[in-house]
Design a protein around this motif. Structure first.
Motif, mmCIF file in Angstrom:
data_model
loop_
_atom_site.group_PDB
_atom_site.id
_atom_site.type_symbol
_atom_site.label_atom_id
_atom_site.label_comp_id
_atom_site.label_asym_id
_atom_site.label_seq_id
_atom_site.Cartn_x
_atom_site.Cartn_y
_atom_site.Cartn_z
ATOM 1 N N ILE A 60 69.327 -13.953 -49.387
ATOM 2 C CA ILE A 60 69.172 -13.127 -50.539
ATOM 3 C C ILE A 60 67.723 -12.420 -50.762
ATOM 4 O O ILE A 60 66.792 -12.996 -50.441
ATOM 5 N N CYS A 61 67.876 -11.156 -51.594
ATOM 6 C CA CYS A 61 66.531 -10.636 -51.556
ATOM 7 C C CYS A 61 66.664 -9.488 -52.857
ATOM 8 O O CYS A 61 67.960 -9.446 -53.404
ATOM 9 N N ARG A 62 65.551 -8.995 -52.784
ATOM 10 C CA ARG A 62 65.800 -7.833 -53.854
ATOM 11 C C ARG A 62 65.474 -6.444 -53.154
ATOM 12 O O ARG A 62 64.784 -6.441 -52.186
ATOM 13 N N ASN A 63 66.171 -5.126 -53.555
ATOM 14 C CA ASN A 63 66.051 -3.942 -52.816
ATOM 15 C C ASN A 63 64.770 -3.353 -53.440
ATOM 16 O O ASN A 63 64.169 -3.553 -54.452
ATOM 17 N N ALA A 64 64.714 -1.933 -53.037
ATOM 18 C CA ALA A 64 63.617 -1.431 -53.573
ATOM 19 C C ALA A 64 63.864 -0.804 -54.988
ATOM 20 O O ALA A 64 62.732 -0.479 -55.758
ATOM 21 N N TRP A 65 64.892 -1.063 -55.836
ATOM 22 C CA TRP A 65 65.188 -0.703 -57.198
ATOM 23 C C TRP A 65 65.002 -2.136 -57.882
ATOM 24 O O TRP A 65 65.394 -2.215 -59.019
#
Ligand code: ADP
Ligand code: ASP
Ligand code: MG
Length: 441
Positions: A183-188
């Protein structure tokens, strides 16, 4: 420092999770443990998502109930004390509240990514609480605070390094660090993921960011095998692979490693060891900056390939033609896997058909375009030194009865790729096994 990643089957039962706890607490060095979701959880969460996308709320609720009772049983069996059980279940139940609470009317891809992230959030919370119950000092580090994708959808290694280091410094040693794979966060800033099997990639990114001494990928098999064990009997583990060989195998379908997971390790020359949780003393596979030198090492297969042929007399003796073709793929951010050319035609393959319609529309401006679906790339990996004759012959001798759509040889010294129809995949893997490896002891 070492990074140890455990896949879904390695923590698929409470007994297995306890075995993992024993394994990691035996490590004398500082370790960062990266965990996947429990086996089958990600599939189940995706099923819930698919049911909600198609407005089938009853089916989604039935899947949620099944998952819920699976986790109840798991938690009951994992912890050894009432207090531990209570705390562990409290940590898990929060996620079920969220799963049951996802908006049903406006369920879209963004909601799906939030849903699917709960798998890794639950497994790591359960493991952390188990270690606490056993009196092992551990810290649960939220991957969503340090694994971030940039504008191009690529992991930001610098961001990871700065933020992970900061979080780790908040916990005085001795402490065992745990974090979520995948899991991660995207650029937004939205919750996102590194695609299926992405926990391997997390482990490699974390290992690279921390410049650790070794990355260990613990799974349910004793290392990278010479062929896909799901299709071929009598495969055997390869003891040593170079980064390039391993990267080719991972990229071209050896499921044991996520396609991108070798690159960060290679960039910082960090050895990667593939190990078996069920047989911890087996040597597994060492991936490092060297090769053991044998010729043909392994075969892998990648499905879901689309072949595109562009035929144009304008290509004849022209320069700049290929650039214009490639620019089309670049505009649609679609990577090309294989390419072969003749004087008047170019054939290439992609594994992401999302923009296929737009791409073929633009390509038609250059000439006739043919598209073949359901293709598979078979990749033979080894050290194909150009001046050693006969290696390609062994490959094609084995394939003499197989209709081949494309061949790519010489792109790197590590890979011969051939494109076939998917219906031939099992047969091709078998004939290559007989033709290339039958002399192995
Ligand atoms: P994990 O859940 O630990 O990430 P995966 O299922 O993603 O495990 O990867 C391990 C599986 O990969 C093995 O059980 C095996 O069936 C499959 N596999 C496919 N090709 C290979 C290969 N060349 N070598 C070893 N395993 C392979
Ligand atoms: N849980 C995710 C998956 O099943 C990531 C992983 O297992 O590596 O794809
Ligand atoms: Mg995996």
């Amino acid at each position: 420092m070492k990074v140890l990643k455990f896949g879904g089957t390695s923590i698929g039962t409470p007994e297995r999770m306890r075995a993992v706890a024993e394994l990691v607490t035996r490590e004398p060095e500082v370790v960062v443990v990266v965990l996947s979701a429990l086996s089958k959880t990600t599939d189940k969460l995706l099923k819930i998502g698919a049911a909600l996308q198609s407005q089938n709320v009853d089916s989604a609720l039935a899947h949620i109930d099944e998952l819920y009772s699976h986790y109840q049983q798991y938690v009951n069996a994992l912890y050894t004390t009432e207090q531990g059980r209570k705390q562990g279940w409290k940590a898990v139940e929060r996620h079920f509240d969220l799963i049951r609470g996802v908006p049903r009317k406006v369920f879209d891809n963004r909601e799906e990514r939030v849903l699917v992230a709960q798998g890794e959030l639950m497994s790591t919370a359960m493991f952390h609480h188990y270690l606490q119950e056993q009196g092992v000092p551990s810290a649960l580090l939220p991957a969503l605070e340090f694994v971030r994708l940039d504008d191009n959808g690529e992991p930001d290694l610098n961001f990871l390094r700065v933020n992970l280091t900061r979080l780790m410094q908040e916990h005085p040693p001795p402490v065992l660090f745990i974090t979520q794979g995948y899991i991660c966060r995207n650029a937004w800033g939205e919750i996102d993921n590194l695609k299926r099997g992405g926990s391997d990639y997390t482990a490699s990114l974390v290992g690279a960011a921390l410049r650790c001494e070794e990355i260990q990928i613990w799974t349910d098999i004793d290392g990278m095998h010479n062929n896909d064990p799901r299709y071929v009997k009598d495969t055997y583990p390869i003891r040593e692979l170079s980064f390039d060989e391993a990267a080719e195998l991972a990229y071209f379908g050896a499921k044991i490693l996520h396609p991108s997971s070798v690159q960060p390790a290679k960039q910082f020359n960090i050895p990667v060891r593939l190990l078996n949780t069920m047989e911890p003393l087996a040597p597994g596979t060492l991936i490092a900056d060297k090769t053991s030198g044998s010729e043909i090492k392994a075969v892998a297969a990648k499905d879901g390939i689309v072949a595109i042929k562009i035929k144009s007399t304008r290509m004849f003796l022209a320069y700049g033609f290929l650039r214009r073709v490639f620019e089309v793929f670049e505009r649609y951010k679609t990577p090309i896997d294989m390419i072969t050319t003749s004087e008047v035609a170019v054939s290439l393959t992609i594994d992401n058909p999302e923009h296929l319609e737009d791409i073929t529309r633009e390509l038609r401006e250059f000439g006739m375009v043919e598209v073949d679906h359901d293709q598979t790339i078979i990749c033979v990996v080894g050290d194909f030194v150009a001046d050693r004759p006969g290696m390609a012959l062994r490959v094609f001798e084995a394939l003499k009865a197989i209709p081949i759509r494309m061949i790519s040889y010489g792109g790197s010294r590590h890979n011969i790729s051939i494109l076939i129809h998917i219906s031939l995949k099992a047969e091709v893997l078998k004939v290559l096994n007989d033709g290339l490896f039958k002399t192995h002891p």
